[in-house]
Design a protein around this motif. Structure first.
Motif, PDB file in Angstrom:
ATOM      1  N   VAL A   1       0.840  -1.105   0.065  1.00 11.36           N
ATOM      2  CA  VAL A   1      -0.022  -0.043  -0.078  1.00 11.36           C
ATOM      3  C   VAL A   1       0.983   1.335  -0.004  1.00 11.36           C
ATOM      4  O   VAL A   1       0.620   2.429  -0.584  1.00 11.36           O
ATOM      5  N   GLY A   2       2.196   1.145   0.835  1.00  4.64           N
ATOM      6  CA  GLY A   2       2.681   2.380   0.709  1.00  4.64           C
ATOM      7  C   GLY A   2       3.502   2.777  -0.751  1.00  4.64           C
ATOM      8  O   GLY A   2       3.756   3.801  -0.780  1.00  4.64           O
ATOM      9  N   HIS A   3       3.383   1.930  -1.645  1.00  5.78           N
ATOM     10  CA  HIS A   3       3.981   2.199  -2.835  1.00  5.78           C
ATOM     11  C   HIS A   3       2.749   2.918  -3.742  1.00  5.78           C
ATOM     12  O   HIS A   3       2.257   2.374  -4.690  1.00  5.78           O
ATOM     13  N   GLN A   4       2.313   4.034  -3.275  1.00  2.35           N
ATOM     14  CA  GLN A   4       1.236   4.628  -3.983  1.00  2.35           C
ATOM     15  C   GLN A   4       1.552   5.173  -5.295  1.00  2.35           C
ATOM     16  O   GLN A   4       0.339   5.362  -6.248  1.00  2.35           O
ATOM     17  N   ASN A   5       2.567   5.055  -5.866  1.00  2.85           N
ATOM     18  CA  ASN A   5       3.146   5.454  -7.130  1.00  2.85           C
ATOM     19  C   ASN A   5       3.147   4.116  -8.411  1.00  2.85           C
ATOM     20  O   ASN A   5       3.754   4.505  -9.403  1.00  2.85           O
ATOM     21  N   LEU A   6       2.745   2.949  -7.726  1.00  3.96           N
ATOM     22  CA  LEU A   6       2.963   2.040  -8.453  1.00  3.96           C
ATOM     23  C   LEU A   6       2.094   2.110  -9.863  1.00  3.96           C
ATOM     24  O   LEU A   6       0.888   2.438  -9.817  1.00  3.96           O
ATOM     25  N   ARG A   7       2.741   1.942 -11.011  1.00  5.81           N
ATOM     26  CA  ARG A   7       1.920   1.912 -12.439  1.00  5.81           C
ATOM     27  C   ARG A   7       2.011   0.301 -12.562  1.00  5.81           C
ATOM     28  O   ARG A   7       0.747   0.002 -13.392  1.00  5.81           O
ATOM     29  N   VAL A   8       2.970  -0.359 -12.593  1.00 11.73           N
ATOM     30  CA  VAL A   8       3.163  -1.936 -12.875  1.00 11.73           C
ATOM     31  C   VAL A   8       3.083  -2.876 -11.805  1.00 11.73           C
ATOM     32  O   VAL A   8       4.165  -2.455 -11.094  1.00 11.73           O
ATOM     33  N   LEU A   9       2.303  -3.663 -11.379  1.00  8.26           N
ATOM     34  CA  LEU A   9       2.627  -4.798 -10.611  1.00  8.26           C
ATOM     35  C   LEU A   9       2.251  -6.120 -10.877  1.00  8.26           C
ATOM     36  O   LEU A   9       1.179  -6.281 -11.409  1.00  8.26           O
ATOM     37  N   HIS A  10       3.158  -6.765 -10.978  1.00 14.66           N
ATOM     38  CA  HIS A  10       3.204  -8.485 -11.261  1.00 14.66           C
ATOM     39  C   HIS A  10       3.594  -8.947 -10.197  1.00 14.66           C
ATOM     40  O   HIS A  10       4.468  -9.269  -9.837  1.00 14.66           O
ATOM     41  N   ILE A  11       2.494  -9.845  -9.685  1.00 12.89           N
ATOM     42  CA  ILE A  11       2.474 -10.888  -8.470  1.00 12.89           C
ATOM     43  C   ILE A  11       2.056 -11.959  -8.682  1.00 12.89           C
ATOM     44  O   ILE A  11       1.345 -12.712  -7.939  1.00 12.89           O
TER      45      ILE A  11
ATOM     46  N   LEU B   1       5.760 -30.774 -26.373  1.00 11.87           N
ATOM     47  CA  LEU B   1       6.618 -29.931 -27.230  1.00 11.87           C
ATOM     48  C   LEU B   1       6.409 -28.178 -27.054  1.00 11.87           C
ATOM     49  O   LEU B   1       5.146 -27.983 -26.772  1.00 11.87           O
ATOM     50  N   ILE B   2       7.207 -27.709 -26.962  1.00 15.98           N
ATOM     51  CA  ILE B   2       7.196 -26.207 -26.635  1.00 15.98           C
ATOM     52  C   ILE B   2       7.641 -25.547 -27.836  1.00 15.98           C
ATOM     53  O   ILE B   2       8.864 -25.615 -28.605  1.00 15.98           O
ATOM     54  N   LEU B   3       6.916 -24.712 -28.591  1.00 18.01           N
ATOM     55  CA  LEU B   3       7.102 -23.481 -29.446  1.00 18.01           C
ATOM     56  C   LEU B   3       7.198 -22.309 -28.928  1.00 18.01           C
ATOM     57  O   LEU B   3       5.968 -21.962 -28.396  1.00 18.01           O
ATOM     58  N   GLY B   4       8.177 -21.514 -29.475  1.00 28.71           N
ATOM     59  CA  GLY B   4       8.110 -20.226 -28.860  1.00 28.71           C
ATOM     60  C   GLY B   4       9.093 -19.330 -29.820  1.00 28.71           C
ATOM     61  O   GLY B   4       9.923 -19.690 -30.592  1.00 28.71           O
ATOM     62  N   ASN B   5       8.882 -17.853 -29.566  1.00 20.89           N
ATOM     63  CA  ASN B   5       9.488 -17.077 -30.666  1.00 20.89           C
ATOM     64  C   ASN B   5      10.730 -16.490 -30.093  1.00 20.89           C
ATOM     65  O   ASN B   5      11.046 -16.885 -28.639  1.00 20.89           O
ATOM     66  N   ARG B   6      11.292 -15.350 -30.304  1.00 17.95           N
ATOM     67  CA  ARG B   6      12.660 -15.157 -29.864  1.00 17.95           C
ATOM     68  C   ARG B   6      12.389 -14.449 -28.535  1.00 17.95           C
ATOM     69  O   ARG B   6      13.283 -14.886 -27.517  1.00 17.95           O
ATOM     70  N   ALA B   7      11.368 -13.617 -28.306  1.00 21.22           N
ATOM     71  CA  ALA B   7      11.298 -12.936 -27.073  1.00 21.22           C
ATOM     72  C   ALA B   7      10.952 -14.069 -25.841  1.00 21.22           C
ATOM     73  O   ALA B   7      11.516 -13.717 -24.586  1.00 21.22           O
ATOM     74  N   LEU B   8      10.636 -15.189 -26.134  1.00 21.81           N
ATOM     75  CA  LEU B   8      10.231 -16.050 -24.977  1.00 21.81           C
ATOM     76  C   LEU B   8      11.650 -16.673 -24.570  1.00 21.81           C
ATOM     77  O   LEU B   8      11.844 -16.660 -23.456  1.00 21.81           O
TER      78      LEU B   8
ATOM     79  N   THR C   1       3.520 -15.225 -19.203  1.00 22.94           N
ATOM     80  CA  THR C   1       3.254 -14.438 -18.403  1.00 22.94           C
ATOM     81  C   THR C   1       4.829 -14.273 -17.650  1.00 22.94           C
ATOM     82  O   THR C   1       5.210 -13.060 -17.267  1.00 22.94           O
ATOM     83  N   LEU C   2       5.505 -15.389 -17.523  1.00 24.52           N
ATOM     84  CA  LEU C   2       7.023 -15.527 -16.799  1.00 24.52           C
ATOM     85  C   LEU C   2       7.880 -14.610 -17.850  1.00 24.52           C
ATOM     86  O   LEU C   2       8.776 -13.603 -17.239  1.00 24.52           O
ATOM     87  N   ALA C   3       7.752 -14.706 -18.947  1.00 23.83           N
ATOM     88  CA  ALA C   3       8.644 -13.991 -19.894  1.00 23.83           C
ATOM     89  C   ALA C   3       8.344 -12.456 -19.691  1.00 23.83           C
ATOM     90  O   ALA C   3       9.357 -11.442 -19.632  1.00 23.83           O
ATOM     91  N   GLN C   4       7.244 -12.026 -19.558  1.00 21.22           N
ATOM     92  CA  GLN C   4       6.928 -10.626 -19.387  1.00 21.22           C
ATOM     93  C   GLN C   4       7.329 -10.078 -17.979  1.00 21.22           C
ATOM     94  O   GLN C   4       7.860  -8.948 -17.821  1.00 21.22           O
ATOM     95  N   SER C   5       7.143 -11.022 -16.827  1.00 23.68           N
ATOM     96  CA  SER C   5       7.588 -10.519 -15.880  1.00 23.68           C
ATOM     97  C   SER C   5       9.166 -10.726 -15.542  1.00 23.68           C
ATOM     98  O   SER C   5       9.574 -10.012 -14.750  1.00 23.68           O
ATOM     99  N   TYR C   6       9.881 -11.166 -16.516  1.00 22.75           N
ATOM    100  CA  TYR C   6      11.086 -11.411 -16.490  1.00 22.75           C
ATOM    101  C   TYR C   6      11.839 -10.088 -17.293  1.00 22.75           C
ATOM    102  O   TYR C   6      13.095 -10.007 -17.401  1.00 22.75           O
ATOM    103  N   GLY C   7      10.934  -9.267 -17.799  1.00 22.44           N
ATOM    104  CA  GLY C   7      11.087  -8.073 -18.366  1.00 22.44           C
ATOM    105  C   GLY C   7      11.101  -7.790 -19.828  1.00 22.44           C
ATOM    106  O   GLY C   7      11.632  -7.111 -20.387  1.00 22.44           O
ATOM    107  N   CYS C   8      10.511  -9.017 -20.446  1.00 18.87           N
ATOM    108  CA  CYS C   8      10.159  -8.692 -22.092  1.00 18.87           C
ATOM    109  C   CYS C   8       8.943  -7.804 -22.220  1.00 18.87           C
ATOM    110  O   CYS C   8       7.951  -7.938 -21.689  1.00 18.87           O
TER     111      CYS C   8
END
Length: 1425
Positions: A694-704, A1036-1043, A1071-1078
Motif C-alpha cells: 500500500v505504501g507504494h502509491q506511485n505503482l503503475r505496474v504490479l506483477h505478482i 513440445l514447446i514452440l516459442g518466438n525469440r522473446a520467449l 506471463t513469466l517472460a513478461q515478468s522477467y522484463g520482456c
C-alpha cells in the motif's frame, strides 16, 4: 476443356531460326497473350477432370487485381497448353519467361501491364529473345525494386534458375516448374520496356509549354515558352517549342515559389540574392499547377544545392540536369549509372561546384576514373560496387576529406592515396583486407580505422607504429584471433577500440593508457587486462571471463557490461569507482554482492539477475539507485530498511526468487516511495504482502503472478489509484475485489489460472484495454448497460462452466479480440483418436506493443487423425506477414507432403512456396517461422511403425522437446550473433552489418520468410530436422525469440512439467517472460504428447454408453467437431486475432492462393477405421456394442483453399463473409479480410457393404493423397443416415424428414442465391447439379454476435425454391441413403429420434456405392464460410 484449351492456344508465332535443343521445339518467343478483358477469369481457376485435357490459358483474376491495386503478381494464375507442356518435357534446361509490358513498377497504377510467355532455354540470350519480337531490350526487376537493363549476352531463364537455386530449391524439375509460375514475378520479373512511375518522373524532370512572363513589372508580355524544372533550377527557353536558342536559368535554392492569386493556376518563381530574378508561369490545369508547386517547394526549402536522384534505376543523368551549375551535392545511390553516354559518369566533371557525390550501390564493377577529374570533391561514396582496384588517379582529389569504399572486393590500396593530405575519414569495412594497409601511415589526417568485416586474423601491432594519428580502430567481425605484440607505445593514443564478434581468447590492453571505450563482446575471452586512467565505458558480455583486471581504478568509468560471463565475484575496484552509473552483471555465478556497491553514490542502474545471490547486504544510508534487477536468484528475504533507504528506486524486479514476504515501504504510514514498476512473479508470497504494498502509491505496474495469494485485500487495492497494469495470474484467487474500480488508470488486468468465479467489476474503468481471465471458474458475467470503448481484448477461454447469452455477446460486439471457448460438437461415430495422442494450448501476448506481431498455427487433426501440424510466426514489428503465414502455410504443407515423402524436401518446399505466396507483402516485410509436423511412419524393421516429428524453421523461433524431463532443442537459430556460419555467408555476400548485428540495419536474422529485398543475404531456406518420437517424449514447446531470450530451455521445460495443462502452461510461459522484463510480443505453443510404447495408432473403441474423450481433458457433453485435415479451422484451436488496425492494402493484398494450382488431385478417398499393423482386426465402435466391423468413409475431404486478402471491411463484424472463423475468437471491426475461392468438390454417399474386390475404393493413404481440390470447405460425412457439415464449429444435421422445413429458416433462406459481400461465391444457376450451402451467423440490429457455446436453432440448411425439384430428384435417386420428406399426417411419435440412428446395426445397413462422378451426377455441397 475444349474452350479452355482454345484460350491457351495462342496464334502460332514461330519464326525461323528459333533457339532450342531440338529441331521440333517451338521457337524462342512463342507467346501466350493474356491482354483483353474477354480472357479474364473472374471467378477462380478451373480444374480439369481426370483423364481430360488439363491445359488452360493464362488466367488473370481481374477482381483481385483491381482490389490489390498492384501488378497482380500473386493472384494471376498461369497454366500451359499441350504445346507448352511438350516444350518443358524431357529437358530441365527448357522453360518459359514471363515478359511484362510497360506499367507502373510500384503497383500504384490501376492499369495492368501486358503479360506474355516466351518459350526458351537456359542458353537463350536477351538478344535472341528480342530478335523474336520481345522488344528492343529487356529489363529485370528484383522484389519490386530497381529495374536494370539486361546486357544482350545475359540469359534470362538461367537468371531465374540461379535465383531459385540460391533461395533453396534443389530439384531441377521443381526449379523448372517454379520458374514457369507467374507468381514468381513478385520476386523476379522481366519487362520488355522500362516502366516509369509518375512519382519518379515528377522528381526527375518536369517540362511543358506554358504562358510565361519575366519580371514583376508589366513591361514584359506573356508568351508561350517551354519551361523545364530539373535539378535545382527553372529553365525557360527563349523560343517556343525549341531548345536551340538562349536558355534562361533561374536557381531556386533559397528562393521563393508563390501562388499568384490574380491569375488562375499561376505560380511566381524567384531566385535568391540581391540580383534575384522572377518568372511567372501560368499552367493549363490544376493538376499541372499542383505538380509543379509541390516539386518547386521542395527545392526552394533546401539549404544546400542538393539533387537527390537515388533509387530511380537511372542509366544516365537527365540532360537538363547539367544546366544546374550550382549543384554541390549529388546523390545517385541505388542506380545503374553507366560510364558512357550523354549523361554518363564521364560527364560529371561538368558540375564545376560539385562537392559531394554518392554513387554507392550502382554495380559499377570498376572505379570510374573520370571521377578523379572532379577536383572540387570533398566527399565521395563508392560503397557496394564490387570494386577490386582503386586507380592511381585518386591522388588528384586533393580536396577530398571523406572516402567510403565499404562493401567492395578491395585487398590493397595504391600509394597515391597517401597524397590526400586532407583525408580524415576512410571507410574500408567489409572488403578483403588481410592486414592494415601501410598507406595509412601517410594519411595523417585519418583518425579512425574502419575495417570491420575484413579478414584480419592477426593484428600486427608493429604495423601501427607509424600510425600515431589513429584514435579509433574498428575490427569487429574479422575472425581476429590474437593481437601480435609490439612496442608498448603503439596503443597509447588509441581511445576507442572495437573487437567484438571475433575469436579472441585473451586481451591485454594495459598499455592503452588513453583508452576510453572498449567493445569486446562475443569473443572467447578468459582474461581481460585494461588500463583505467581514462576508461569510460566497457562492454564485455558473452565471453568466458572469470575476472577483469583494471589498473589503476577507473574513476572515469560510467557504464560497464559484464553479463553472460563466469564471474564468481566482483573485483574490489568495482566498488571504488566514483562515477559508475550502470552495471550489468546478469547471467554470471555471483553468490554475494559487496556492501559498498549498493552504497555507491553514483550507481543508478544495477542488473544482477540470473546469479546465485542468497542475500542482499544492508543499506547503510540512502542511495540514488533507480533500477534494480534481482530476478532468478535465491533470495528469501530483503533487508528490513530496503525501501526507505532506496527512495529513488523506480524499477524493481524480484521475480523467480524464494521470497515469502517483502519489507515495508516506510518507517511510518507516510511513505516517500517513488517505486513505479514492481515484479514479484514466481515467489512464495501470501496475501499478507498486499498490506505492505500500500505504501507504494506511485505503482503503475504490479506483477505478482504465481505466488500463494488466496485473496487480495479490497481496502489495500483501492489505495493503488495510479495502477495501470496488474498481473495476478497463477494464484489461488477466488475473486478480485470490487475496489479495483478505484484504479481509474488501469488498462491491463491479467488474472488467468486462478479460481475466480465472479467476473470483476472492471468494465466500468475508463481506460481498460485488456482483460485476461482465462483458465478460471467463471460461470456468468454481469455487465453494465454499455462497455468502455477502449476495451480491445477479452480472453475468457478455459472457463468450462461459462455460458454467455446472446445479449452478452452483443455487448461484446465492438471488442476487437474476443476469445471464447468453442464448444465442440460430436457425431456418434466420429473419432477423437488424435486428441488421445496429443493436445495443445497456446498464448500470444503483445506486451507493451500497440499490436500483436506473433501468430500461431495449430491443427491437431492434420491430413488424417494420426497427423498434426503446429507453427509459430514472429514478424518482429509487422503483423501482416505472420497473419498471411498462419492462413497459408498449413495448406501448402498439405500439398507438399503429397508430392514428396522426403522430409527435407516437402518441408523446404513448404517454406519456399510460402515465401513466394507472400507476394508483395514479402518484398519489404518478413517473419521468423517455425513449423512442426507430426506423422506416422513404418519401416521394414519396425512394421508397427512409429511417430516422427519433423521441424523446420527460419529466423529465431525455436522448438523444444521434453524427453525424460530434459530439454532437447530441435531448431536452429538463424541470427548473426548465434550462427557463425551464417554470419560468414552474409559477410562474403558483402552485406553491410551494422554495429547492432543487423543486415543492412534491418534484421538480425540471416534467414526469414519475406524480406526478399535483402536477397541474397537473407534467404527463406529452412533448417529441417526429423526426430522419432517415443513414449518418453512428454511435450513440445514452440516459442518466438522473446520467449527464449528470457527463459532458459530448462526453465521452460520445468514450467510446463509443473502445470501439465497445455493451455495454462502456454499462458504461464508468456506471463513469466513478461515478468522477467520482456516488453516485446511473446508467443508460446505447448503440445502435450501421449505416444504409446509400441507406436500403436489404432482408434480407441468407445465404451458402451460413452463417447470418446481426450486423455487428460474433461469429458465433453457433445462430440467434437469434425476435424479438417489441413487448415487452421474451428477445430484446430487457433484463436487468432485480426487487429482492427490492420489494412490489407498495407499487407500487400497479393497474398496468393493458399492452394497451388499444380497437380490437382481429383480422386476421392474413403477412410476406414484406422488400425495399425499390430492390431489389424477392425471392430465397430458402437454404443450398442457387437456387430461386424464396418468402415466410416470420409465423404468429403478438404483441400487447401484459395485465399487472398481484401481491404474491404466486412459489414457483419467478421474479417470476411466467407472466412473460417477461428476457434474461440470473435474479431470484430477488423479491416483484414480473407477471401476464399470456392470450388466444387464431389463426394460419394456410401450406404452398403462392399461385395467384391471390384468395389474397393482408393487405398487409404495416411498423408491424405485423396484430397479433393476445394476451398475452405467442410468435411461432410455420413453418420447413421445423417449428413453432417462441420462448419464454424457448429453441427448441421440434415436428414430426409427435416429437409421439407429447411427453407423456412429466416437466418439461412435469405442466403441462397445471394452473392456474398466480397464477391467470392459465384451466383447459383439452375443448370448446376449442386446445392450451395451458405452458413452465416444471424445478424441483429444491435450488432453481429456469435455464440460458439450455443447453436442458434434457426441455423439450418435451406434449399432454394428454384433448385428444390432438382434436389428431390437427386435425393430420390439416393433414397436408400437420404429418405424423402415425411408424409403430412405423420404420427406424433414420428418426430422422435429413430432408434437405429442412436444404436445403428451395421449388419442391417447394406453399403453400396453410388455411380462414380464421371457417370452420374453427384450431390455437391459447396459451402461459403
Amino acid at each position: 476443356m475444349e474452350e479452355e484449351d482454345s484460350l491457351a492456344a495462342a496464334p502460332d508465332r514461330r519464326k525461323p531460326g528459333g533457339v532450342g535443343d531440338s529441331g521440333g521445339a517451338p521457337a524462342v518467343g512463342a507467346e501466350l497473350g493474356v491482354a483483353g478483358s474477354e480472357r479474364v477469369a473472374a471467378a477462380g481457376v478451373e480444374h480439369s477432370a481426370p483423364g481430360g485435357r488439363g491445359g488452360t490459358g493464362i488466367r488473370v483474376l481481374k477482381r483481385n487485381m483491381k482490389r490489390n491495386g498492384s501488378q497482380g503478381c500473386v493472384t494471376r494464375k498461369s497454366r500451359f497448353g499441350s504445346r507448352e507442356r511438350d516444350w518443358l518435357k524431357g529437358d530441365t534446361q527448357r522453360g518459359c519467361v514471363c515478359l511484362y509490358g510497360p506499367g507502373d513498377p510500384q503497383g500504384t497504377s490501376s492499369s495492368q501491364p501486358d503479360l506474355r510467355l516466351a518459350l526458351c532455354s537456359t542458353s537463350t540470350t536477351v538478344e535472341e529473345l528480342c530478335t523474336q519480337g520481345s522488344g528492343r531490350s529487356l529489363y529485370v526487376q528484383l522484389h519490386g525494386d530497381l529495374l536494370r537493363r539486361l546486357d544482350t549476352t545475359e540469359r534470362p531463364l538461367q537468371m531465374v534458375y540461379d535465383y531459385l537455386v540460391t533461395i533453396g530449391y534443389t530439384d531441377p524439375l521443381r526449379v523448372q516448374r517454379e520458374a514457369a509460375n507467374s507468381d514468381l514475378s513478385c520476386m523476379i520479373r522481366f519487362y520488355t520496356e522500362k516502366p516509369l512511375s509518375a512519382d519518379q518522373m515528377e522528381r526527375t524532370l518536369l517540362k511543358g509549354v506554358f504562358s510565361v512572363r519575366k519580371g514583376k513589372t508589366q513591361l514584359h508580355k506573356w508568351a508561350e515558352r517551354q519551361v523545364i524544372l530539373c535539378g535545382t533550377c527553372l529553365i525557360v527557353a527563349s523560343v517556343k517549342d525549341s531548345l536551340t536558342g538562349k536558355m534562361h536559368i533561374l536557381p531556386l535554392v533559397g528562393g521563393k515559389v508563390e501562388e499568384v492569386k490574380r491569375r488562375m493556376h499561376c505560380l511566381m518563381f524567384s531566385s535568391s540574392g540581391s540580383q534575384a530574378q522572377t518568372y511567372y508561369v501560368n499552367f493549363d490545369n490544376l493538376a499541372e499547377y499542383l505538380r509543379w508547386h509541390r516539386q518547386a517547394s521542395k527545392i526552394v526549402s533546401q539549404t544546400i544545392s542538393l539533387v537527390d536522384l537515388s533509387c530511380y534505376s537511372l542509366e544516365e543523368l537527365p540532360e537538363y540536369l547539367f544546366y544546374s551549375q550550382d549543384v554541390t551535392h549529388l546523390n545517385l545511390r541505388h542506380n545503374y549509372i553507366k560510364m558512357e553516354g550523354p549523361g554518363g559518369l564521364q560527364h560529371l566533371n561538368r558540375f564545376s561546384q560539385l562537392k559531394s557525390l554518392n554513387l554507392s550501390h550502382n554495380r559499377l564493377g570498376i572505379f570510374p576514373e573520370s571521377i578523379c577529374d572532379i577536383l572540387s570533391l570533398t566527399e565521395l561514396n563508392l560503397s557496394c560496387n564490387g570494386l577490386q582496384v582503386v586507380p592511381t588517379q585518386i591522388g588528384n582529389l586533393q580536396s577530398l576529406q571523406t572516402l567510403f569504399l565499404d562493401g567492395n572486393q578491395l585487398d590493397s590500396l595504391p600509394d597515391e592515396l597517401g597524397a590526400l593530405s586532407q583525408l580524415c575519414i576512410l571507410g574500408l569495412s567489409f572488403n578483403n583486407f588481410a592486414t592494415v594497409s601501410p598507406v595509412l601511415e601517410k594519411l595523417t589526417g585519418v583518425d579512425r580505422l574502419a575495417m570491420a568485416g575484413n579478414r584480419v586474423a592477426t593484428l600486427e601491432l608493429g604495423s601501427l607504429t607509424n600510425m600515431g594519428h589513429l584514435r579509433s580502430i574498428d575490427l569487429r567481425l574479422n575472425g581476429l584471433r590474437r593481437l601480435q605484440s609490439g612496442s608498448p607505445d603503439v596503443l597509447k593514443f588509441i581511445t576507442h577500440l572495437d573487437v567484438r564478434d571475433n575469436l579472441l581468447t585473451s586481451l591485454d590492453l594495459s598499455s592503452a593508457c588513453n583508452l576510453e571505450t572498449l567493445h569486446c563482446q562475443h569473443n572467447q575471452l578468459g582474461a581481460l587486462t585494461l588500463s583505467g586512467f581514462t576508461l569510460r565505458t566497457l562492454y564485455a558480455s558473452g565471453n568466458r571471463l572469470t575476472t577483469v583486471n583494471i589498473y589503476p581504478v577507473p574513476n572515469q568509468l560510467t557504464h560497464m557490461d559484464l553479463s553472460r560471463n563466469s564471474l564468481e565475484y566482483l573485483p574490489d575496484w568495482v566498488c571504488d569507482t566514483r562515477k559508475i552509473e550502470v552495471l550489468d552483471v546478469t547471467h554470471n555465478l555471483l553468490s554475494d554482492l559487496p556492501g559498498r556497491l549498493l552504497s555507491s553514490l553514483s550507481l543508478r542502474k544495477l542488473l544482477v539477475g540470473n546469479n546465485r545471490l542468497s542475500r542482499l547486504p544492508d543499506l547503510l544510508d540512502h542511495i540514488p539507485l533507480e533500477a534494480l534487477d534481482l530476478q532468478h536468484n535465491k533470495l528469501s528475504e530483503l533487508p528490513e530498511s530496503f525501501f526507505y533507504k532506496a527512495l529513488n528506486l523506480r524499477y524493481l524486479n524480484l521475480s523467480a526468487n524464494s521470497l515469502e514476504t517483502i519489507p515495508p515501504s516506510g518507517q511510518s504510514e507516510e511513505s516517500l516511495s517513488t517505486l513505479q514498476e514492481l515484479y514479484l512473479t514466481g515467489n512464495n508470497l501470501s496475501e499478507h504482502c498486499a498490506t505492505l504494498l500500500v505504501g507504494h502509491q506511485n505503482l503503475r505496474v504490479l506483477h505478482i503472478a504465481y505466488n500463494q495469494l488466496l485473496s487480495f485485500p479490497a481496502s489495500k487495492l483501492s489505495k493503488l489509484e495510479l495502477l495501470e497494469e496488474l498481473n495476478l495470474s497463477g494464484n489461488n484467487l477466488k475473486t478480485i475485489p470490487s475496489t479495483v474500480s478505484n484504479c481509474k488508470r488501469l488498462h491491463t488486468l491479467i488474472a488467468h489460472s486462478n479460481h475466480i468465479s465472479v467476473f470483476p467489476e472492471i468494465l466500468g474503468l475508463p481506460e481498460i484495454k485488456l482483460v485476461d481471465l482465462s483458465c478460471n471458474e467463471l460461470t456468468e458475467i454481469l455487465l453494465p448497460d454499455s462497455l468502455p470503448s477502449t476495451l480491445q481484448e477479452l480472453d475468457l477461454t478455459g472457463n468450462s462452466s461459462l455460458i454467455l447469452e446472446h445479449k452478452t455477446l452483443n455487448l461484446f460486439s465492438h471488442i476487437t479480440t474476443l476469445k471464447l471457448d468453442q464448444k465442440p460438437v460430436i457425431s456418434t461415430g466420429d473419432s477423437l483418436h488424435s486428441s488421445s495422442l496429443w493436445s495443445h494450448g497456446y498464448a500470444e501476448m503483445s506486451g507493451q506493443r500497440n499490436k500483436l506481431c506473433v501468430s500461431v498455427l495449430a491443427v491437431d487433426r492434420f491430413g488424417d487423425s494420426t497427423e498434426a501440424a503446429y507453427g509459430i510466426f514472429d514478424g518482429d514489428r509487422n503483423e501482416e506477414v505472420p497473419r498471411l503465414l498462419q492462413c497459408t502455410m498449413g495448406d501448402v504443407l498439405s500439398e507438399e507432403i503429397q508430392n514428396s515423402s522426403v522430409d527435407t524436401v516437402y518441408m523446404s518446399n513448404t517454406f519456399l512456396i510460402s515465401h513466394r505466396k507472400l507476394g508483395m507483402a514479402g518484398q519489404k516485410l518478413g517473419a521468423s517461422a517455425l513449423l512442426c509436423y507430426i506423422h506416422h511412419e513404418a519401416s521394414a524393421s519396425d512394421p508397427s511403425g512409429f511417430f516422427s516429428l519433423t521441424v523446420a524453421n527460419v529466423g529465431t523461433c525455436q522448438a523444444l522437446l521434453c524427453r525424460d524431463g530434459q530439454p532437447l532443442s530441435l531448431s536452429k537459430v538463424f541470427s548473426l550473433e548465434q550462427c557463425a556460419e551464417e554470419a560468414e555467408r552474409v559477410k562474403q555476400g558483402k552485406a553491410i552489418i551494422t554495429e547492432d548485428n543487423k543486415v543492412s540495419g534491418v534484421t538480425c536474422c540471416s534467414r526469414l520468410l519475406g524480406c526478399s529485398y535483402l536477397y541474397p543475404w537473407v534467404l527463406p531456406k529452412p533448417w529441417v530436422r526429423t526426430e522419432p518420437l517415443c513414449s518418453q517424449d512428454e511435450f513440445l514447446i514452440l516459442g518466438n525469440r522473446a520467449l527464449f531470450a528470457k527463459l532458459s530451455y530448462q526453465e521452460a521445460v520445468s514450467t510446463v512439467l509443473a502445470v501439465r495443462d497445455p493451455r495454462a502452461a502456454a499462458k504461464k510461459l508468456c506471463t513469466l517472460a513478461q515478468s522477467y522484463g520482456c516488453r516485446d510480443n511473446v508467443g508460446a505453443v505447448v503440445v502435450a504428447l501421449h505416444i504409446a510404447e509400441d507406436g500403436c495408432t489404432c482408434e480407441p473403441p468407445l465404451a458402451p454408453g460413452e463417447g470418446r474423450t481426450s486423455t487428460g481433458a474433461p469429458v465433453l457433453p457433445m462430440a467434437t467437431t469434425l476435424g479438417e485435415p489441413a487448415t487452421p479451422s474451428s477445430s484446430s484451436g487457433i484463436a487468432s486475432e485480426f487487429s482492427s488496425e490492420t489494412s490489407a492494402s498495407e499487407v500487400g493484398s497479393e497474398a496468393g492462393s493458399t492452394a497451388s494450382d499444380e497437380h490437382p488431385s481429383s480422386g476421392l478417398t474413403s477412410r476406414p477405421e484406422r488400425r495399425c499393423s499390430l492390431h489389424p482386426a477392425s471392430t465397430l465402435c458402437s454404443t450398442a456394442g457387437g456387430g461386424p466391423a464396418v468402415t466410416h468413409p470420409v465423404l468429403f475431404q478438404r483441400q487447401p483453399s484459395s485465399a487472398t486478402f481484401s481491404s474491404n471491411q466486412s459489414d457483419n463484424g467478421l474479417d470476411s463473409d466467407d472466412e473460417v472463423p477461428l476457434e474461440g475468437v470473435i474479431s470484430n471491426g477488423s479491416k483484414l479480410e480473407v477471401e476464399v475461392d470456392i470450388h466444387c468438390c464431389a463426394f460419394q454417399i456410401r450406404s452398403g457393404n462392399r461385395d467384391g474386390p471390384d468395389d474397393q475404393g482408393p487405398p487409404y493413404d495416411q498423408r491424405g493423397s485423396g484430397y479433393s481440390n476445394g476451398g475452405f470447405g467442410e468435411k461432410l460425412r455420413l453418420q447413421n443416415n445423417v449428413v453432417v457439415s462441420a462448419t464454424n464449429g457448429c453441427l448441421l444435421a440434415v436428414c430426409g424428414r427435416e429437409i421439407s422445413d429447411l427453407k423456412k429458416s429466416p437466418s439461412t433462406s435469405s442466403l441462397f442465391g445471394k452473392k456474398l459481400s466480397n464477391g467470392s461465391v459465384v451466383a447459383l444457376e439452375d443448370s448446376h447439379n449442386l446445392i450451395e450451402v451458405a452458413l452465416e451467423a444471424p445478424k441483429k440490429k444491435s450488432g453481429y454476435f456469435s455464440a460458439p457455446a450455443q447453436q442458434d436453432p434457426e441455423d439450418q440448411l435451406v434449399v432454394p425454391a428454384s433448385l428444390e425439384q432438382d434436389v428431390w430428384e437427386q435425393l430420390r435417386a439416393q433414397s436408400a441413403v437420404v429418405p424423402g420428406p415425411p408424409p403430412a399426417s405423420s404420427s406424433p411419435t414420428s418426430n422422435a429420434r429413430d432408434p437405429e440412428w442412436e444404436n445403428p446395426q451395421p449388419s442391417q445397413l447394406p453399403l453400396r456405392d453410388l455411380a462414380p462422378s464421371s457417370a452420374l451426377p453427384q450431390e455437391v455441397y459447396d459451402t461459403a464460410l
